[in-house]
Design an enzyme around this catalytic site. Structure first.
Site, PDB file in Angstrom:
ATOM      1  N   SER A  17      -5.568  -8.096   3.156  1.00  0.00           N
ATOM      2  CA  SER A  17      -6.979  -7.879   3.417  1.00  0.00           C
ATOM      3  C   SER A  17      -8.196  -8.751   2.794  1.00  0.00           C
ATOM      4  O   SER A  17      -9.069  -9.190   3.311  1.00  0.00           O
ATOM      5  CB  SER A  17      -7.305  -6.349   3.164  1.00  0.00           C
ATOM      6  OG  SER A  17      -6.934  -6.215   1.810  1.00  0.00           O
ATOM      7  N   ARG A  27      -7.374  -1.046   0.609  1.00  0.00           N
ATOM      8  CA  ARG A  27      -7.568   0.353  -0.018  1.00  0.00           C
ATOM      9  C   ARG A  27      -8.529   1.060   0.468  1.00  0.00           C
ATOM     10  O   ARG A  27      -8.434   2.225   0.399  1.00  0.00           O
ATOM     11  CB  ARG A  27      -7.304   0.081  -1.709  1.00  0.00           C
ATOM     12  CG  ARG A  27      -5.996  -0.444  -1.822  1.00  0.00           C
ATOM     13  CD  ARG A  27      -5.865  -0.768  -3.349  1.00  0.00           C
ATOM     14  NE  ARG A  27      -4.354  -1.292  -3.625  1.00  0.00           N
ATOM     15  CZ  ARG A  27      -4.266  -2.007  -5.001  1.00  0.00           C
ATOM     16  NH1 ARG A  27      -5.046  -1.955  -5.836  1.00  0.00           N
ATOM     17  NH2 ARG A  27      -3.043  -2.567  -5.020  1.00  0.00           N
ATOM     18  N   ARG A  53      -1.246  -0.793 -10.113  1.00  0.00           N
ATOM     19  CA  ARG A  53       0.424  -0.703  -9.831  1.00  0.00           C
ATOM     20  C   ARG A  53       1.339  -1.759 -10.362  1.00  0.00           C
ATOM     21  O   ARG A  53       2.288  -2.274  -9.957  1.00  0.00           O
ATOM     22  CB  ARG A  53       0.352  -1.289  -8.120  1.00  0.00           C
ATOM     23  CG  ARG A  53      -0.584  -0.398  -7.323  1.00  0.00           C
ATOM     24  CD  ARG A  53      -0.322  -0.342  -5.783  1.00  0.00           C
ATOM     25  NE  ARG A  53      -1.238   0.164  -4.781  1.00  0.00           N
ATOM     26  CZ  ARG A  53      -1.329   1.352  -4.609  1.00  0.00           C
ATOM     27  NH1 ARG A  53      -0.989   2.300  -5.367  1.00  0.00           N
ATOM     28  NH2 ARG A  53      -2.099   1.564  -3.721  1.00  0.00           N
ATOM     29  N   CYS A 104       1.417   5.818  -0.940  1.00  0.00           N
ATOM     30  CA  CYS A 104       0.366   5.684  -1.657  1.00  0.00           C
ATOM     31  C   CYS A 104      -0.695   6.302  -0.706  1.00  0.00           C
ATOM     32  O   CYS A 104      -1.527   7.010  -1.367  1.00  0.00           O
ATOM     33  CB  CYS A 104       0.074   4.307  -2.027  1.00  0.00           C
ATOM     34  SG  CYS A 104      -0.039   3.105  -0.699  1.00  0.00           S
ATOM     35  N   CYS A 114       2.339   4.600  -5.275  1.00  0.00           N
ATOM     36  CA  CYS A 114       3.614   4.364  -4.484  1.00  0.00           C
ATOM     37  C   CYS A 114       4.773   5.222  -4.585  1.00  0.00           C
ATOM     38  O   CYS A 114       5.751   5.107  -3.785  1.00  0.00           O
ATOM     39  CB  CYS A 114       3.737   2.924  -4.343  1.00  0.00           C
ATOM     40  SG  CYS A 114       2.468   2.000  -3.700  1.00  0.00           S
ATOM     41  N   LYS A 149       6.462  -8.615  -3.526  1.00  0.00           N
ATOM     42  CA  LYS A 149       5.144  -8.081  -3.269  1.00  0.00           C
ATOM     43  C   LYS A 149       4.370  -8.424  -4.743  1.00  0.00           C
ATOM     44  O   LYS A 149       5.030  -7.364  -5.551  1.00  0.00           O
ATOM     45  CB  LYS A 149       4.940  -6.533  -2.611  1.00  0.00           C
ATOM     46  CG  LYS A 149       3.671  -6.020  -2.647  1.00  0.00           C
ATOM     47  CD  LYS A 149       3.813  -4.782  -1.939  1.00  0.00           C
ATOM     48  CE  LYS A 149       2.277  -4.357  -1.904  1.00  0.00           C
ATOM     49  NZ  LYS A 149       2.198  -2.781  -0.970  1.00  0.00           N
ATOM     50  N   GLU A 192      14.209 -10.642  -6.706  1.00  0.00           N
ATOM     51  CA  GLU A 192      13.758  -9.382  -5.931  1.00  0.00           C
ATOM     52  C   GLU A 192      13.906  -9.412  -4.646  1.00  0.00           C
ATOM     53  O   GLU A 192      14.729  -8.566  -3.757  1.00  0.00           O
ATOM     54  CB  GLU A 192      12.109  -9.431  -5.886  1.00  0.00           C
ATOM     55  CG  GLU A 192      11.528  -8.512  -7.036  1.00  0.00           C
ATOM     56  CD  GLU A 192      11.919  -7.042  -7.328  1.00  0.00           C
ATOM     57  OE1 GLU A 192      12.307  -6.562  -6.142  1.00  0.00           O
ATOM     58  OE2 GLU A 192      11.148  -6.276  -7.786  1.00  0.00           O
ATOM     59  N   TYR A 211      -4.725  -9.562  10.144  1.00  0.00           N
ATOM     60  CA  TYR A 211      -5.785  -8.948  10.910  1.00  0.00           C
ATOM     61  C   TYR A 211      -6.541  -9.893  11.973  1.00  0.00           C
ATOM     62  O   TYR A 211      -7.114  -9.184  12.968  1.00  0.00           O
ATOM     63  CB  TYR A 211      -6.756  -8.545   9.891  1.00  0.00           C
ATOM     64  CG  TYR A 211      -6.013  -7.651   8.555  1.00  0.00           C
ATOM     65  CD1 TYR A 211      -5.989  -6.277   9.032  1.00  0.00           C
ATOM     66  CD2 TYR A 211      -5.653  -8.104   7.681  1.00  0.00           C
ATOM     67  CE1 TYR A 211      -5.181  -5.578   8.025  1.00  0.00           C
ATOM     68  CE2 TYR A 211      -5.036  -7.420   6.447  1.00  0.00           C
ATOM     69  CZ  TYR A 211      -4.827  -6.223   6.825  1.00  0.00           C
ATOM     70  OH  TYR A 211      -4.097  -5.360   5.866  1.00  0.00           O
ATOM     71  N   CYS A 249       5.428   3.828   2.919  1.00  0.00           N
ATOM     72  CA  CYS A 249       4.949   3.717   1.681  1.00  0.00           C
ATOM     73  C   CYS A 249       4.503   4.896   1.365  1.00  0.00           C
ATOM     74  O   CYS A 249       4.179   5.898   2.257  1.00  0.00           O
ATOM     75  CB  CYS A 249       3.816   2.693   1.208  1.00  0.00           C
ATOM     76  SG  CYS A 249       3.619   2.312  -0.635  1.00  0.00           S
ATOM     77  N   LYS A 290       3.865 -11.557   0.059  1.00  0.00           N
ATOM     78  CA  LYS A 290       2.682 -10.851   0.148  1.00  0.00           C
ATOM     79  C   LYS A 290       2.050 -10.763  -1.181  1.00  0.00           C
ATOM     80  O   LYS A 290       2.606 -10.271  -2.282  1.00  0.00           O
ATOM     81  CB  LYS A 290       2.669  -9.369   0.683  1.00  0.00           C
ATOM     82  CG  LYS A 290       1.457  -8.599   0.810  1.00  0.00           C
ATOM     83  CD  LYS A 290       1.857  -7.053   1.196  1.00  0.00           C
ATOM     84  CE  LYS A 290       0.609  -6.445   0.944  1.00  0.00           C
ATOM     85  NZ  LYS A 290       0.810  -4.869   1.082  1.00  0.00           N
TER      86      LYS A 290
HETATM   87  C1  PBG Z   1       0.977  -0.034   0.585  1.00  0.00           C
HETATM   88  C2  PBG Z   1       0.531  -1.428   1.220  1.00  0.00           C
HETATM   89  C3  PBG Z   1      -0.710  -2.129   0.439  1.00  0.00           C
HETATM   90  C4  PBG Z   1      -0.898  -3.144   1.387  1.00  0.00           C
HETATM   91  C5  PBG Z   1       0.181  -2.928   2.237  1.00  0.00           C
HETATM   92  N1  PBG Z   1       0.795  -2.094   2.243  1.00  0.00           N
HETATM   93  C6  PBG Z   1      -1.789  -1.740  -0.530  1.00  0.00           C
HETATM   94  C7  PBG Z   1      -1.084  -1.875  -1.824  1.00  0.00           C
HETATM   95  O1  PBG Z   1      -0.148  -2.343  -2.459  1.00  0.00           O
HETATM   96  O2  PBG Z   1      -2.221  -1.518  -2.681  1.00  0.00           O
HETATM   97  C8  PBG Z   1      -1.963  -4.180   1.469  1.00  0.00           C
HETATM   98  C9  PBG Z   1      -2.314  -4.895   2.494  1.00  0.00           C
HETATM   99  C10 PBG Z   1      -3.529  -5.783   2.556  1.00  0.00           C
HETATM  100  O3  PBG Z   1      -4.263  -6.023   1.517  1.00  0.00           O
HETATM  101  O4  PBG Z   1      -4.009  -6.218   3.407  1.00  0.00           O
HETATM  102  N2  PBG Z   1       1.623  -0.125  -0.457  1.00  0.00           N
END
Ligand code: PBG
Length: 328
Positions: free
Chosen positions: A277, A208, A220, A125, A133, A198, A236, A316, A123, A251
């Protein structure tokens, strides 16, 4: 089905002992399904905690190696690498630098732990000064010009030795662009695990902070999916498969179990669920307050993802889960 009823049928008969319950369990959790996300930044002996994510750290390469070795010894087969560069700019140079932080760590891990699978998040970002991104122009996130940078990033990861490339940017056509570049550079055997469905999710908040990748303006929603949409998620995923994805990801995970189920049923590809997260933070916070049982809730959540159809669990909590599965 025309089943006889009570008292001939008594579902409780199969729940009378732990061994019997195990015998008839339809779904299993196994350490071989786990992937541990890790966050790399430059330095030595750096283990910087992140407030919103207890147990998650920004790690220097030597510490990543230690963490990955511990996970591997516990039986965790794979890590998913993210990088935090020293400098960010408007073309994400750090993402595809030959000696960027992720590239360095991939080389180190593949040298020291050759049997550990190294998956790299692709990515822009984390590497962009604005935190989006893709390339930004006039306040818009440009699709097609971003593909070149994403493809270059993927190729640089493969060149460093990455086992699996995982694009998470959600630009249209990125899987095709990455597949073409990988093939062109001699990496036709390197698989792609695409973040295919996603969603633009508030559950990414703590990430983040760890990845230092919050967008500096806007959000986003012009590239990640609307939480209201399930049919679109199927489209998708279909597109990513057409473009060459070998595995697909949904995700976040827990709030999107319906999507996991539909994706698995519809396509049958190896399907990953990413317990993101915010999901992790909620469990940790409630457990820290003594309100829930961390181990039981974590295992139950992951089992739900498996039941929904996930083959691969990105979490995690992978190391804790590996330990819990050993003793349970
Ligand atoms: C990068 C990315 C993100 C996550 C994984 N790859 C953040 C986003 O899209 O803002 C999130 C993972 C998480 O929250 O554990 N684009």
């Amino acid at each position: 089905m025309n089943l006889p009823g009570f008292p001939v049928v008594r579902p409780r008969r199969l729940r009378t002992s732990p061994a019997l319950r195990r015998l008839v369990a339809e779904t299993q959790l196994n350490v071989a399904q786990l992937v541990l996300p890790l966050f790399a930044r430059s330095g030595k002996k750096l283990r910087r905690p992140v407030e919103a994510m207890p147990g998650v750290f920004q790690l220097s390469p030597d510490e990543i190696l230690r963490e990955a070795a511990t996970a591997h010894a516990l039986g965790v087969p794979a890590v998913l690498l993210f990088g935090i560069p020293d400098k960010k700019d408007a073309k994400a140079s750090g993402a595809y630098a030959r000696n960027g932080i992720v590239q360095q760590v991939v080389r180190l891990l593949k040298k020291e732990l050759p049997s550990l699978l190294v998956i790299t998040d692709v990515c822009l970002c984390e590497y962009m000064s604005h935190g989006h991104c893709g390339i930004v122009h006039g306040g818009k996130i440009l699709n097609d010009p971003s593909l070149k940078l994403l493809a270059a990033t993927a190729a640089s990861h493969a060149e460093a030795g990455a086992d699996i490339i995982a694009p998470s940017d959600m630009m249209d056509g990125r899987v095709r662009a990455i597949r073409a570049e990988l093939d062109n550079e001699g990496f036709s055997d390197t698989p792609i695990m695409s973040y295919a469905a996603k969603f633009a999710s508030a559950f990414y908040g703590p990430f983040r902070e760890v990845a230092e990748s919050a967008p500096s303006f806007g959000d986003r929603r012009s590239y990640q999916m609307d939480a209201a949409n399930a049919n679109e998620a199927i489209r998708e995923v279909a597109l990513d498969i057409q473009e060459g994805a070998d595995m697909v990801m949904v995700k976040p995970a827990l709030a999107y179990l319906d999507i996991i189920r539909r994706v698995k049923t519809e396509f049958g590809l190896p399907t990953a669920a990413y317990a993101v997260s915010g999901e992790h933070a909620m469990i940790k916070a409630a457990a820290a307050n003594g309100w829930i049982d961390e181990r039981a809730v974590t295992l139950e959540s992951l089992l739900a993802m498996r039941r929904a159809g996930a083959d691969i669990l990105i979490t995690y909590a992978a190391m804790d889960v590996a330990k819990w599965l050993k003793i349970s």
